[in-house]
Design a protein around this motif. Sequence first.
Motif, short mmCIF file in Angstrom:
data_model
loop_
_atom_site.label_atom_id
_atom_site.label_comp_id
_atom_site.label_asym_id
_atom_site.label_seq_id
_atom_site.Cartn_x
_atom_site.Cartn_y
_atom_site.Cartn_z
N GLY A 22 0.88 -1.30 0.03
CA GLY A 22 0.03 -0.09 0.05
C GLY A 22 0.78 1.28 0.00
N LEU A 105 -2.95 8.32 -3.08
CA LEU A 105 -4.19 8.05 -3.79
C LEU A 105 -4.82 9.46 -4.47
CD1 LEU A 105 -6.29 5.57 -4.23
CD2 LEU A 105 -7.45 6.65 -2.05
N ALA A 195 -3.04 3.57 -7.64
CA ALA A 195 -4.40 3.44 -6.67
C ALA A 195 -4.65 2.17 -6.49
CB ALA A 195 -5.29 4.40 -7.36
N ILE A 196 -4.50 1.18 -7.42
CA ILE A 196 -5.16 -0.17 -7.05
C ILE A 196 -4.36 -1.03 -5.84
CG2 ILE A 196 -5.14 -2.31 -8.07
CD1 ILE A 196 -5.47 -1.01 -10.66
N ILE A 199 -5.23 0.99 -2.14
CA ILE A 199 -6.48 0.43 -1.84
C ILE A 199 -6.47 -0.80 -1.27
CG2 ILE A 199 -8.82 -0.09 -2.51
CD1 ILE A 199 -8.67 2.11 -4.62
N LEU A 203 -6.55 -1.33 3.00
CA LEU A 203 -7.69 -1.29 3.79
C LEU A 203 -7.44 -2.43 4.88
CD1 LEU A 203 -10.18 -1.86 0.60
CD2 LEU A 203 -10.20 -0.21 2.49
#
Length: 477
Positions: A22, A105, A195-196, A199, A203
């Motif tokens: 991330g 992001l 961004a993938i 996320i 999370l």
Amino acid sequence: MAEGKQGWTCRLILICICITMGTVLPIGYAFSVLNEPAVFIRSWIGKSASTRYSSSLSDTQRMLVLAGVVSMYVIGGLLGSPFAPLCNSRLGRRGSLMLSALLILMGAICQGSCTIVNSIELLLLGRLLGGFAAGIVYSTQPMYLVELAPAELSGSVGVFTCIGLTGGIMMGQVFSFDFALGTENLWHYALAGSAIFVIIGMLPSFWFPESPRHLATKGNREKAKSALMFLRGDEDRVKAELAEIEATAGAQGEQVTMKEVICNKKLMMPLIIVSSFHVVQQMSGISAIFYYSIVIFTDAGFNPTMAMWLNFATGMLNFVVALLGPIMMARYNRRIMMMLSCMLSAICLVLFCVGLKFMESFYMASYACIPFLLLYIIAFNMGLGPMPYFIGAEIFETGPRPVAMALGGFFNWLANFILNLCFPTLNATIGPYAFLICAGVCIYGFLLTCRYLPETRNKELKDVVPLMENGFKSKIK
């Protein structure tokens, strides 16, 4: 040190993978994703300037704007690094990483929508935001993982920074290939692809604990104990480790400022080591090696498409060798790994220089350059690749650690900027001999490690720190 060795747990592995995916993987992604679609971005820059400002840009001007887009990420890193200690103090390690993920992001959204709103400025802003976040990540992510892990795994978890960067570079190449998103109409989606990973990786981080050491430093004993129970699951070990953390935190007091760290003579040598390791890593020429790889494969007789795939395979080798880092750092001492890495890298760079020079007269010499290139990548990942990111967490106590890690990250970005600025000129002026300068930098890293870096593997901070308190008069034995 807490009695017994716990080793890896499922929770620790999950935290390392998710946090790395991330926050660090998007940084490596940003380094490589612009390479393939550069011609389309340059063309769009010309069209955007024409429609928005009724201005016709020459080829040179479009190249300068594209260079600005590339450099904006490094500038963001330089700006973000000094803010890392403040973020770590106010938000904690986990909070700083979540803020960084949010900025990455936002940067991805800006880059992905730049063609929709026809704005070059939005593309520049997206790169700047991503770089600023990366400056915070460089200092925080290895520190967070090292402070979560048991002492015997500090080096193994620290290697995840290098794994994330090399994996991100490889994924950036994949996303930007012309059969994926590296086309005239889709390149902006390739730029937003990070961004993938943000996320997916971040999370689960809402359920991850804050660093127990940071919590103990702030006086939150119960939260620190809860974090350790989540990580260890063994009450006896938690009690022993918490007592050790509290004793260390009590002796150190509150976190110190950047001025206090820089002016503290006892911290001079650890600061030199951390900053120098970051400089040596970047100035050793790893990015320049990948710049030359396409030329080498082409001159060896491979067509441009095959040369591109071989270059990707080289990046994959870089990632695979980085994956071995946790094993190597767990089994072998830091000093020997860093000295071997620096010396072998210097030897490979000299041989690579000789091969490139002969390649100007004998094309068959390009075949000799290929093994030198591959051996250099292996040597680099033995120590130069992973160690600069986590060594600060092993030679600095909790109080000055965030500042020291931030300064190391700052010098990493600065060296990156200087190399990218100067290497094309050096290459045009002295050709392959530019790699001899990189070899000299590696030798400096070898000598610094040999003389001043104490062994930190399976060592407690209270035994390591005093060995460097006398500056250049320090004795590590």
